[in-house]
Motif scaffolding. Structure first.
Motif, PDB file in Angstrom:
ATOM      1  N   ILE A 107      36.988  32.249  39.599  1.00 11.42           N
ATOM      2  CA  ILE A 107      36.919  32.208  38.133  1.00 11.42           C
ATOM      3  C   ILE A 107      36.006  33.295  37.593  1.00 11.42           C
ATOM      4  CG2 ILE A 107      36.053  30.816  36.195  1.00 11.42           C
ATOM      5  CD1 ILE A 107      37.348  28.374  37.636  1.00 11.42           C
ATOM      6  N   LEU A 108      34.838  33.502  38.213  1.00 10.40           N
ATOM      7  CA  LEU A 108      33.939  34.559  37.737  1.00 10.40           C
ATOM      8  C   LEU A 108      34.580  35.936  37.875  1.00 10.40           C
ATOM      9  CD1 LEU A 108      30.437  33.401  39.023  1.00 10.40           C
ATOM     10  CD2 LEU A 108      31.319  33.347  36.669  1.00 10.40           C
ATOM     11  N   ASP A 109      35.265  36.175  38.973  1.00 15.15           N
ATOM     12  CA  ASP A 109      35.942  37.458  39.157  1.00 15.15           C
ATOM     13  C   ASP A 109      37.003  37.668  38.080  1.00 15.15           C
ATOM     14  OD1 ASP A 109      36.645  39.887  40.851  1.00 15.15           O
ATOM     15  OD2 ASP A 109      38.550  38.815  40.791  1.00 15.15           O
ATOM     16  N   ARG A 110      37.784  36.641  37.807  1.00 14.68           N
ATOM     17  CA  ARG A 110      38.838  36.765  36.792  1.00 14.68           C
ATOM     18  C   ARG A 110      38.260  36.940  35.397  1.00 14.68           C
ATOM     19  NH1 ARG A 110      43.260  32.342  39.088  1.00 14.68           N
ATOM     20  NH2 ARG A 110      43.754  33.538  40.962  1.00 14.68           N
ATOM     21  N   ILE A 111      37.183  36.237  35.085  1.00 14.82           N
ATOM     22  CA  ILE A 111      36.538  36.409  33.770  1.00 14.82           C
ATOM     23  C   ILE A 111      36.012  37.832  33.644  1.00 14.82           C
ATOM     24  CG2 ILE A 111      34.509  35.801  32.398  1.00 14.82           C
ATOM     25  CD1 ILE A 111      34.938  32.895  33.268  1.00 14.82           C
TER      26      ILE A 111
END
Length: 192
Positions: free
Chosen positions: A179-183
């Motif tokens: 999720i952090l990578d995608r954000i």
């Protein structure tokens, strides 16, 4: 990330067991390590470990102290830097209050879940929301996920991480990293 207004919370209560009962789960210290490392990698401002259980709070503080004040921090300064992001609190409301006092801004709460949710926001929508001045805290559940009541009390529910074959039971530390990578990617695509 362009604004330093994102926080994470790892919820150990209220979470569900496999029967759907609300419980308090035990800490998994590798979650603390790996989520802290992902948090610092992607520019998260703070990472809350949320547990009302005093023995679990003591364990969390011992792990943090070893890596930030003890020999662990001397031997591995990168781990020290990551674990300095961790804050231990009894309730999610305590975390929200600390964030509100730290940044003097509105705090937007976002629940995550592996289950589909009718009004879930996409990662792209969340990345766009993070461009506001408000503080944002993304809550991740342990055990079998956060209780339904907890999820419904958050301002938003984020879409689940989807794979390619229908299997949907990631470790929480994997879900956080994805999720952090995608954000971060979507924020860069927005021109951050």
């Amino acid at each position: 990330m362009s604004k330093n207004n994102l926080y994470l919370a790892l919820i150990h209560y209220p979470v569900s067991n496999k029967k759907g009962n609300t419980i308090a789960s035990a800490l998994t210290t590798i979650d603390m390590h790996d989520i802290a490392r992902a948090a610092i990698t992607f520019g998260v401002r703070g990472f809350y470990v949320v547990t009302p259980l005093m023995d679990q709070q003591v364990l969390a503080h011992e792990v943090i102290a070893h890596w930030t004040e003890g020999m662990g921090g001397v031997l591995n300064p990168f781990r020290k830097q990551a674990l300095e992001l961790i804050r231990v609190v009894s309730t999610f409301e305590d975390a929200v209050e600390e964030i509100k006092n730290e940044r003097r801004a509105q705090v937007v709460t976002i629940a995550t879940t592996a289950a589909s949710h009718e009004n879930a926001v996409t990662i792209k929508q969340m990345a766009h929301r993070l461009e506001s001045d408000a503080s944002h805290v993304i809550a991740f559940g342990t055990a079998w996920g956060m209780s339904l009541e907890f999820i419904e009390n958050c301002d938003f529910v984020m879409e689940p991480v989807q794979g390619i074959n229908g299997y949907n039971h990631l470790s929480v530390r994997s879900a956080v990293s994805i999720i952090l990578d995608r954000i971060c990617h979507d924020r860069q695509c927005l021109g951050s």
